[in-house]
Design an enzyme around this catalytic site. Structure first.
Site, short mmCIF file in Angstrom:
data_model
loop_
_atom_site.label_atom_id
_atom_site.label_comp_id
_atom_site.label_asym_id
_atom_site.label_seq_id
_atom_site.Cartn_x
_atom_site.Cartn_y
_atom_site.Cartn_z
N VAL A 192 3.27 32.40 41.11
CA VAL A 192 3.72 33.68 40.55
C VAL A 192 3.90 34.72 41.66
CG1 VAL A 192 3.15 35.57 38.98
CG2 VAL A 192 2.67 33.21 38.31
N ASP A 193 2.96 34.77 42.59
CA ASP A 193 3.14 35.65 43.75
C ASP A 193 4.44 35.32 44.48
OD1 ASP A 193 0.95 37.33 43.63
OD2 ASP A 193 -0.32 36.08 44.90
N LEU A 194 4.67 34.05 44.73
CA LEU A 194 5.83 33.64 45.51
C LEU A 194 7.12 33.84 44.73
CD1 LEU A 194 4.31 30.41 47.12
CD2 LEU A 194 4.32 32.75 48.00
#
Length: 398
Positions: free
Chosen positions: A171-173
Site C-alpha cells: 500500500v505504501d508503494l
C-alpha cells in the site's frame, strides 16, 4: 529535459519511495524534515532510527534505500519564520513540485496547503499522500492499517488461518507510485497549459483500485469463497500452488487449458489427464483432488529437475527464492542500484522499476538529518548572517 526540483515534506515510506523515483531520474529532491528546539525527542523522519546502524545513529538500515540521492533540510514549520523560509525555497529554487505525507488537518497550519503554495508559485504541482484523503483530514494511516481496511488481509493467508499481512508494504508503494505517475502527468499537462495541479492520493482508495478481481464480484452474485483467503491457490485458475520438492518448493501457475495439457504431457504428470479436467471449469470442480495429486508427484522430484521439466514444457513456474537468491538473479544482478557508505563500503540496493537509456544506477548516500540546510538556504539567497539569525530563532538547527 532539464532536471526538475522537488521539495518534499516527507517521512516513513510512501512519499520517500515516490520521490526516490524522481531521484532515479536525476531530479533534485530536497527533503524537508521537522525541527524543534525542544529537548527529549528524536529529530526528523522516524525511519532514520529504524534498523541496524549503517553510518551513524540517524542513518540506519531501514532508512537507506528510499533516500539515496536526496538532500535534507531541517526546518521548524511550526513558526511563521520557518514557513516563510519554506515559501522562499519554493519560489527562489523554482520548485516544480511540492509533496507531503502529513495529516491533511495539518496542511494549513504548516503553511503547506495547495492554495497557500499556489499563491507563492502559481504553476506549482502539489501532491499529498494521506490515509483516506482530504475528506478525512484527521485519520492517520500506515501500510498495515490500510491493508486491513482495504481487504488485503482478508484475502491473504490460508483459508483456515488468520488474516495475514502481505510480505511487502504494497500500500505504501502503491501510493508512492500513484504520486509518481500523477506528478509526471501534471508536468506534461503544465507544459501545454502553464497550469499547476493539486494531487491528493488516498492510500485506501489507491489500494482499493487494485481490488479489480474481487470488489466487482459483489454485484455478480459471487460466492464467499471467491472473495476470501485461499492460501497459495488462485481463486479462479486451477491448478496454481506452491508445490513441495525433495529440496524446496516450486510455484506452478496453470493459466489456460493449453498449459494444463502440456503439464499432463510430461511423463510424471500423465496420470492427471482426464476428460473432465480438460477445461479450467472442470478442474475447478475437482480442485482438491488435483492439488493432492500434484503435491504427491512433485515431492518425489528435486527442485532443479522439476524446474527444467516445466521449462521445456513452457509451463509457468518459478522456484521460491530467498531474498539473497533474488539479489543474485542474472536478470537483476546488473540492474541493482548502488550507493557508497561514508566508510567506503559499496551497498547494493533494489533495481529501478524500469530501465531508461542513460539513467544512472549509482546514487549518493542518504543525507544526515539536516545535512544540506545551509547549502540549500544559500542557494535560495540566504547569507551566513541570515542563517545565523534563523539558528538563533530556533528555525533551523545549530
Amino acid at each position: 529535459m532539464k532536471p526538475r526540483t522537488i521539495i518534499s515534506l516527507e517521512q516513513a515510506l510512501s512519499l520517500p519511495y515516490a520521490t526516490l523515483r524522481f531521484a532515479h531520474l536525476g531530479w533534485r529532491v530536497i527533503r524537508i524534515e521537522a525541527f524543534t528546539a525542544e529537548d527529549g525527542g528524536l529529530q526528523g523522519d522516524p525511519n532514520r532510527y529504524v534498523g541496524s546502524m549503517v553510518a551513524d545513529s540517524d542513518r540506519r538500515s531501514y532508512f537507506i534505500a528510499p533516500n539515496v540521492g536526496k538532500e535534507s533540510v531541517a526546518l521548524n514549520l511550526k513558526q511563521k519564520e520557518g514557513r516563510d523560509v519554506l515559501h522562499r525555497l519554493i519560489k527562489s529554487l523554482d520548485a516544480d513540485v511540492f509533496c507531503c505525507n502529513t495529516l491533511p488537518s495539518r496542511y494549513k497550519g504548516l503553511g503547506i496547503d495547495y492554495p497557500t503554495l499556489k499563491d507563492i508559485k502559481p504553476d506549482i504541482i502539489w501532491a499529498g499522500i494521506s490515509a483516506m484523503g482530504p475528506d478525512y483530514p484527521g485519520v492517520p494511516g500506515y501500510d498495515p492499517v490500510v491493508q486491513a481496511m482495504a481487504g488485503y488481509m482478508d484475502l491473504t493467508g490460508s483459508a483456515d488461518g488468520a488474516p495475514t499481512l502481505m510480505g511487502v508494504p504494497v500500500v505504501d508503494l502503491k501510493a508512492g507510485d500513484e504520486v509518481y505517475a500523477a506528478v509526471c502527468l501534471a508536468l506534461a499537462e503544465r507544459a501545454e497549459t502553464g497550469e499547476g495541479a493539486e494531487i491528493n492520493v488516498s492510500m485506501l482508495q489507491a489500494a482499493a483500485s487494485w481490488q479489480l478481481t474481487t470488489l466487482p464480484l459483489l454485484d455478480f452474485g459471487a460466492q464467499p469463497a471467491e472473495m476470501s483467503r485461499s492460501g497459495n491457490e488462485h481463486r479462479k485458475f486451477v491448478p496454481t500452488n506452491a508445490y513441495p520438492t525433495t529440496d524446496g518448493y516450486v510455484f506452478v501457475a496453470i493459466g489456460n487449458d493449453g498449459q494444463w495439457k502440456r503439464l499432463c504431457d510430461l511423463a510424471p504428470f500423465a496420470g492427471l489427464a482426464r476428460p473432465e479436467r480438460m477445461t479450467n471449469e472442470g478442474r475447478g470442480r475437482d480442485r482438491e483432488a488435483i492439488q493432492a495429486e500434484i503435491w504427491a508427484l512433485t515431492r518425489t522430484l528435486g527442485t532443479s529437475e522439476l524446474v527444467e521439466m516445466l521449462r521445456q514444457a513452457t509451463v509457468p513456474h518459478a522456484p521460491i527464492l530467498t531474498i539473497p537468491q533474488v539479489q543474485a538473479l542474472p536478470a537483476l544482478a546488473d540492474r541493482l542500484t548502488t550507493t557508497i557508505t561514508p566508510e567506503g563500503k559499496r551497498v547494493r540496493l533494489q533495481p529501478k522499476a524500469i530501465d531508461r537509456q542513460g539513467d544512472a544506477f549509482h546514487f549518493a548516500f542518504p543525507p544526515r538529518y539536516g545535512e544540506h540546510t545551509g547549502s540549500v538556504l544559500a542557494d535560495a539567497g540566504y547569507t551566513a548572517a541570515d542563517q545565523a539569525s534563523l539558528r538563533a530563532s530556533a528555525i533551523i538547527p545549530t
